[in-house]
Design an enzyme around this catalytic site. Structure first.
Site, short mmCIF file in Angstrom:
data_model
loop_
_atom_site.label_atom_id
_atom_site.label_comp_id
_atom_site.label_asym_id
_atom_site.label_seq_id
_atom_site.Cartn_x
_atom_site.Cartn_y
_atom_site.Cartn_z
N CYS A 45 4.35 6.50 -5.30
CA CYS A 45 3.62 5.62 -6.22
C CYS A 45 3.70 6.21 -7.63
CB CYS A 45 2.16 5.56 -5.73
SG CYS A 45 1.00 4.76 -6.86
N HIS A 46 3.49 5.35 -8.62
CA HIS A 46 3.55 5.85 -9.99
C HIS A 46 2.51 6.94 -10.24
CE1 HIS A 46 5.25 5.02 -14.07
NE2 HIS A 46 4.33 5.92 -14.31
N THR A 47 1.40 6.90 -9.50
CA THR A 47 0.37 7.92 -9.72
C THR A 47 0.88 9.32 -9.35
OG1 THR A 47 -1.29 6.23 -9.28
CG2 THR A 47 -2.05 8.50 -9.24
N HIS A 67 0.40 10.11 -1.54
CA HIS A 67 -0.86 9.52 -1.09
C HIS A 67 -0.66 8.13 -0.50
CE1 HIS A 67 -0.20 8.00 -5.14
NE2 HIS A 67 -0.94 6.96 -4.81
N GLU A 68 0.60 7.76 -0.20
CA GLU A 68 0.87 6.40 0.30
C GLU A 68 1.60 6.51 1.64
OE1 GLU A 68 1.84 2.78 -2.54
OE2 GLU A 68 3.71 3.65 -1.85
N CYS A 97 -17.34 7.53 4.29
CA CYS A 97 -18.19 8.32 5.18
C CYS A 97 -19.26 7.45 5.83
CB CYS A 97 -18.83 9.50 4.43
SG CYS A 97 -20.22 9.04 3.37
N CYS A 100 -23.05 8.12 2.42
CA CYS A 100 -23.44 8.53 1.07
C CYS A 100 -24.03 7.33 0.32
CB CYS A 100 -22.25 9.12 0.31
SG CYS A 100 -21.01 7.93 -0.22
N CYS A 103 -21.40 4.66 -0.30
CA CYS A 103 -21.04 3.87 0.89
C CYS A 103 -22.16 2.90 1.26
CB CYS A 103 -20.75 4.79 2.07
SG CYS A 103 -19.11 5.52 2.03
N CYS A 111 -16.52 6.04 -2.05
CA CYS A 111 -17.27 7.08 -1.31
C CYS A 111 -17.16 8.41 -2.07
CB CYS A 111 -16.65 7.24 0.08
SG CYS A 111 -17.32 8.60 1.03
N ARG A 115 -15.59 13.90 -2.87
CA ARG A 115 -14.84 13.65 -4.10
C ARG A 115 -14.65 14.93 -4.94
NH1 ARG A 115 -11.92 13.44 -7.38
NH2 ARG A 115 -11.29 11.83 -8.87
N CYS A 174 -1.64 2.63 -0.42
CA CYS A 174 -2.01 2.54 -1.84
C CYS A 174 -1.58 1.21 -2.44
CB CYS A 174 -1.46 3.71 -2.68
SG CYS A 174 -2.02 3.59 -4.39
N ARG A 369 9.49 0.25 -4.70
CA ARG A 369 9.00 1.38 -3.93
C ARG A 369 10.15 2.06 -3.20
NH1 ARG A 369 4.74 1.86 -6.45
NH2 ARG A 369 2.70 2.06 -5.47
N1 LIG Z 1 -6.37 1.94 -9.69
C1 LIG Z 1 -5.70 2.22 -8.59
O1 LIG Z 1 -6.29 2.31 -7.50
C2 LIG Z 1 -4.24 2.43 -8.64
C3 LIG Z 1 -3.49 2.46 -7.45
C4 LIG Z 1 -2.11 2.60 -7.53
C5 LIG Z 1 -1.48 2.74 -8.77
N2 LIG Z 1 -2.24 2.73 -9.90
C6 LIG Z 1 -1.63 2.80 -11.22
O2 LIG Z 1 -1.07 1.51 -11.48
C7 LIG Z 1 0.01 1.63 -12.41
C8 LIG Z 1 1.24 0.94 -11.84
O3 LIG Z 1 1.74 1.62 -10.72
P1 LIG Z 1 3.15 1.19 -10.08
O4 LIG Z 1 3.39 2.11 -8.93
O5 LIG Z 1 3.20 -0.27 -9.89
O6 LIG Z 1 4.12 1.60 -11.30
P2 LIG Z 1 5.62 1.17 -11.64
O7 LIG Z 1 6.17 2.24 -12.51
O8 LIG Z 1 6.34 0.84 -10.38
O9 LIG Z 1 5.47 -0.19 -12.47
C9 LIG Z 1 5.03 -0.25 -13.78
C10 LIG Z 1 5.68 -1.48 -14.44
O10 LIG Z 1 5.15 -1.59 -15.76
C11 LIG Z 1 6.19 -1.99 -16.62
N3 LIG Z 1 5.85 -1.63 -18.00
C12 LIG Z 1 5.86 -0.40 -18.56
N4 LIG Z 1 5.45 -0.47 -19.85
C13 LIG Z 1 5.19 -1.78 -20.09
C14 LIG Z 1 4.72 -2.49 -21.25
N5 LIG Z 1 4.46 -1.87 -22.39
N6 LIG Z 1 4.56 -3.83 -21.15
C15 LIG Z 1 4.85 -4.49 -19.99
N7 LIG Z 1 5.29 -3.86 -18.87
C16 LIG Z 1 5.45 -2.53 -18.94
C17 LIG Z 1 7.40 -1.26 -16.07
O11 LIG Z 1 8.63 -1.85 -16.53
C18 LIG Z 1 7.19 -1.39 -14.58
O12 LIG Z 1 7.80 -2.56 -14.06
C19 LIG Z 1 0.17 3.14 -12.64
O13 LIG Z 1 -0.56 3.49 -13.79
C20 LIG Z 1 -0.47 3.75 -11.41
O14 LIG Z 1 -0.89 5.07 -11.66
C21 LIG Z 1 -3.60 2.58 -9.85
N1 LIG Z 2 -7.40 11.87 -11.62
C1 LIG Z 2 -7.33 10.91 -12.70
C2 LIG Z 2 -7.56 9.49 -12.27
C3 LIG Z 2 -6.59 9.02 -11.21
C4 LIG Z 2 -7.08 7.69 -10.68
O1 LIG Z 2 -7.68 6.90 -11.41
N2 LIG Z 2 -6.85 7.46 -9.41
C5 LIG Z 2 -7.19 6.19 -8.78
C6 LIG Z 2 -6.21 5.97 -7.69
S1 LIG Z 2 -4.56 5.84 -8.27
C7 LIG Z 2 -3.70 5.63 -6.85
O2 LIG Z 2 -2.40 5.46 -7.11
C8 LIG Z 2 -8.56 6.22 -8.12
O3 LIG Z 2 -8.80 5.75 -7.03
N3 LIG Z 2 -9.50 6.74 -8.80
C9 LIG Z 2 -10.83 6.90 -8.30
C10 LIG Z 2 -11.14 8.35 -8.07
O4 LIG Z 2 -10.23 9.18 -8.30
O5 LIG Z 2 -12.24 8.67 -7.66
C11 LIG Z 2 -8.25 11.27 -13.85
O6 LIG Z 2 -8.97 12.27 -13.72
O7 LIG Z 2 -8.16 10.59 -14.89
ZN LIG Z 3 -0.95 5.09 -5.63
ZN LIG Z 4 -19.47 7.79 1.54
#
Ligand SMILES: NC(=O)c1ccc[n+]([C@@H]2O[C@H](COP(=O)([O-])OP(=O)(O)OC[C@H]3O[C@@H](n4cnc5c(N)ncnc54)[C@H](O)[C@@H]3O)[C@@H](O)[C@H]2O)c1
Ligand SMILES: N[C@@H](CCC(=O)N[C@@H](CSCO)C(=O)NCC(=O)O)C(=O)O
Ligand SMILES: [Zn+2]
Ligand SMILES: [Zn+2]
Length: 376
Positions: A45-47, A67-68, A97, A100, A103, A111, A115, A174, A369
């Protein structure tokens, strides 16, 4: 039978910006309340790339990222009752859990039971289960799926249908759950709504699947990499636009296209400037923008408060608001019932030895992916 230390192949991140190296790591047996899992497959994943880059304030090295994943329980620690050896499981970076405050609130999937230690790369007792020649290696997001064997707290495992193909449903650990869940749990998109999706990677494309399922009337997909448009259209995007094609801001373009703005927008990139555009393309009075993308240390979002005063809403979503143990198995069932596909997302598969190529493909915009198969 008491479990003993196992040797495991793992990709170790030794420092920010350094390529991962494949090592043989010692994986200690699970302690009380813990489970050791053989990971069969894991997405990248991008993360993972974000943390490896050094931009993650919680990034800690040396660590085993990932994580995926999806795998099979190898051994269980004392007192573990909810899973047993041989069960098929998906590791959860957002545990459940059930006890908490979070939850019990009924308001969030976040949860907080473990953490604090999870954010420090440690198991709940404050130690690690990974080491190389006695040197501790840190865990990551409580999951560390870039090791063939990993140890997790029991509360960080969703037990799933053993018929489900682990090489595909790992993506529910994920990306796909995050995007689909953000639509149904966080935004609650309704039939006929207009939706804008910024960033068409694994997350944005999953938002499109979710929005199409919710009956959105129009789904506007935005990316600077037009090679993503074909799949976006196949999954349900009605309009695909590249901000580089316009000499005005993308929010102005979208507001004009939609007679005032969208009902819901989703930022799936992690770019704070795009987060602003995603908010400002929302309709006055009711439009809501969901931040999914993760932005680096020190970055902040901004907009004119007037945007919120006049009824737009800014929110965020982690793991799609999904409670992993009680709700993720249903996502697996929905996949098994053919409600949505996962193979569209898997542009590449490879062995752990080639994992750095998966990061290169992501950075070059060539993959959606990559799935690592441990048996390759
Ligand atoms: N909140 C969550 O729970 C959670 C879960 C998973 C991933 N994420 C985050 O979500 C984001 C996306 O993850 P992913 O795996 O899909 O990434 P990815 O790299 O596969 O996709 C990102 C896309 O964004 C596009 N992009 C980049 N800059 C851009 C811009 N300025 N304008 C328009 N498009 C643009 C890229 O071309 C690409 O297609 C990451 O920041 C990741 O860390 C968050
Ligand atoms: N550690 C980072 C933040 C990272 C983050 O926001 N993680 C998401 C999942 S990304 C999955 O690809 C998330 O679930 N956050 C909730 C949590 O971490 O509790 C920072 O410190 O900025
Ligand atoms: Zn992820
Ligand atoms: Zn909990």
């Amino acid at each position: 039978m008491t479990a003993s230390v196992l040797k495991s192949r793992a990709a170790v991140a030794w420092g920010a910006g350094k390529p991962l190296t494949i090592e043989t790591v010692d994986v200690a047996p699970p302690k009380a309340g813990e489970v050791r899992v053989r990971i069969v497959a894991t997405g990248v994943c991008h993360t993972d790339a974000f943390t490896l880059s050094g931009d993650d304030p919680e990034g800690i090295f040396p660590a085993i990222l990932g994580h995926e994943g999806a795998g099979i329980v190898e051994s269980v620690g004392e007192g573990v009752t909810s899973v047993q050896v041989g069960d098929h499981v998906i590791p959860l970076y957002t545990p459940e859990c059930g006890e908490c405050k979070f939850c019990k609130s009924g308001k969030t999937n976040l949860c907080q039971k473990i953490r604090e230690t999870q954010g420090k790369g440690l198991m709940p007792d404050g130690t690690t289960r990974f080491s190389i020649d006695g040197q501790p290696i840190y865990h990551y997001m409580g999951t560390s799926t870039f090791s063939e064997y990993t140890v997790l707290p029991e509360i960080s495992l969703a037990k799933i249908n053993p018929e489900a193909p682990l090489e595909e449903v790992c993506l529910l650990g994920c990306g796909v759950t995050t995007g689909m869940g953000a639509v149904s749990n966080t935004a609650k998109v309704e039939p006929g709504d207009t939706v804008a999706v910024f960033g068409l990677g694994g997350i944005g494309l999953s938002v499109i699947i979710g929005a199409a399922m919710a009956g959105a009337g129009r789904i506007i997909a935005i990316d600077i990499n037009e090679s993503k448009f074909e799949l976006a259209r196949k999954l349900g995007a009605t309009d695909c636009i590249n901000p580089k094609d316009y000499d005005k801001s993308i929010q102005e373009v979208i507001v004009e296209m939609t007679d005032g703005g969208v009902e819901y927008s989703f930022e799936c990139i992690g770019n704070v400037h795009v987060m602003r555009s995603a908010l400002e393309c929302c309709h006055k009075g009711w439009g809501e923008s969901v931040i999914i993308g993760v932005a680096g240390a020190g970055q902040e979002i901004s907009t004119r408060p007037f945007q919120l005063v006049t009824g737009r809403v800014w929110r965020g979503s982690a793991f799609g608001g999904v409670k992993g143990r009680s709700q993720l198995p249903e996502y697996v069932e929905r996949y098994m019932n053919g409600e949505f596909k996962l193979d569209d997302f898997i542009t590449h598969t490879m062995s752990l030895d080639d994992i750095n190529d998966a990061f290169d493909l992501m950075h070059e915009g060539k993959s959606i992916r990559t799935v690592i198969h441990y048996n390759k």
